[in-house]
Design a protein around this motif. Structure first.
Motif, PDB file in Angstrom:
ATOM      1  N   CYS A 119       0.840  -1.194   0.000  1.00 61.08           N
ATOM      2  CA  CYS A 119       0.000   0.000   0.000  1.00 61.08           C
ATOM      3  C   CYS A 119       0.877   1.247   0.000  1.00 61.08           C
ATOM      4  O   CYS A 119       2.091   1.167   0.171  1.00 61.08           O
ATOM      5  CB  CYS A 119      -0.961  -0.001   1.178  1.00 61.08           C
ATOM      6  SG  CYS A 119      -0.178   0.205   2.785  1.00 61.08           S
TER       7      CYS A 119
ATOM      8  N   CYS B 242      -1.614  -5.432   3.309  1.00 63.80           N
ATOM      9  CA  CYS B 242      -0.503  -5.802   2.445  1.00 63.80           C
ATOM     10  C   CYS B 242       0.593  -6.453   3.291  1.00 63.80           C
ATOM     11  O   CYS B 242       0.617  -6.301   4.511  1.00 63.80           O
ATOM     12  CB  CYS B 242       0.015  -4.576   1.683  1.00 63.80           C
ATOM     13  SG  CYS B 242       0.965  -3.430   2.680  1.00 63.80           S
TER      14      CYS B 242
ATOM     15  N   CYS C   4       2.352  -4.109   5.777  1.00 67.56           N
ATOM     16  CA  CYS C   4       1.548  -3.780   6.967  1.00 67.56           C
ATOM     17  C   CYS C   4       1.416  -4.988   7.900  1.00 67.56           C
ATOM     18  O   CYS C   4       1.328  -4.822   9.111  1.00 67.56           O
ATOM     19  CB  CYS C   4       0.159  -3.272   6.576  1.00 67.56           C
ATOM     20  SG  CYS C   4       0.168  -1.586   5.932  1.00 67.56           S
TER      21      CYS C   4
HETATM   22 ZN   LIG Z   1      -0.321  -1.867   3.719  1.00 71.73          ZN
END
Ligand SMILES: [Zn+2]
Length: 225
Positions: free
Chosen positions: A69, A89, A92
């Motif tokens: 992201c 993602c 993350c």
């Molecule tokens: Zn992310």
């Protein structure tokens, strides 16, 4: 799966990890220290750099910018994508996001004291360059404290926590690959400071894993392209 990573950072040049708040009000920029007055690298300061190297790596491995992201643009931040586990993602999932804590704890890095080491702190005068004009201005001179003897200073710490069983191997391999690509910490905007190299040893569920495990994990990112 349980993750235990021992990390070692070998600094080839001195570094300064300042506190953002102090840097704006003081001419002296001390480097952060622990209770024994030894310099430390806070977990938060290498975690941010590591996140960037992992983002860059994953975009390269998957050959697309949308592999991770893109904060802070609101509509490009996680959760975004159905294909992503838990709708976050991979980056993350490792490092957390405003909506989700990281499952991993990034410890501070502490100096591996050696008997021969002498005085380790030094003061360097730096110059801020105003970017628009590319010139140095006298009032923009500042002093900053740097830490580290030459030729090398060794720091160590840990990254520990739990990752989901089904995605743990590729995620952990990505983290290790990111560490290998991390070459500066505590350099700020001053050229030449904070050059380092990281090495890591990983245990999964208390069992040491080697290069084969790492390469298998990293290859899984290529397969998902
Ligand atoms: Zn992310």
């Amino acid at each position: 799966m349980k993750i235990d990573i021992e990390i070692t950072a070998v600094f080839q040049t001195p570094f300064n990890v300042g506190t953002g708040a102090l840097a704006n009000i003081a001419t002296n920029r001390p480097t952060i220290k622990d209770g024994r007055q030894q310099a430390i690298i806070p977990g938060s300061s290498y975690k941010g750099r590591l996140r960037h190297t992992c983002e860059r790596l994953l975009r390269t491995l998957q050959q697309t910018d949308s592999a991770v992201c893109q904060p802070p643009v609101a509509n490009r931040m996680c959760p975004l994508h159905e294909a992503w586990l838990g709708e976050f993602c991979p980056v993350c999932q490792l490092f957390g996001s405003p909506l989700r804590h990281s499952p991993l704890k990034f410890s501070d890095l502490h100096w591996q004291e050696s008997a021969e080491a002498g005085v380790l702190t030094d003061i360097r005068t730096g110059v801020s360059i105003r970017r628009s004009r590319r010139v140095a201005e006298p009032q923009r001179l500042y002093d900053q404290e740097v830490f580290g003897p030459l030729p090398e200073t060794i720091f160590s710490g840990t990254i520990t926590g739990h990752l989901p069983d089904e995605a743990g191997q590729p995620l952990a391999a990505l983290l290790l690959a990111g560490l290998r690509q991390l070459h500066t910490v505590g350099g700020g905007q001053t050229g030449g400071l904070g050059h380092c190299r990281f090495t890591a040893r990983i245990k999964i569920d208390n069992r040491p894993q080697g290069n084969k495990w790492y390469e298998e994990g990293l290859k899984q990112w290529l397969a998902t392209k």
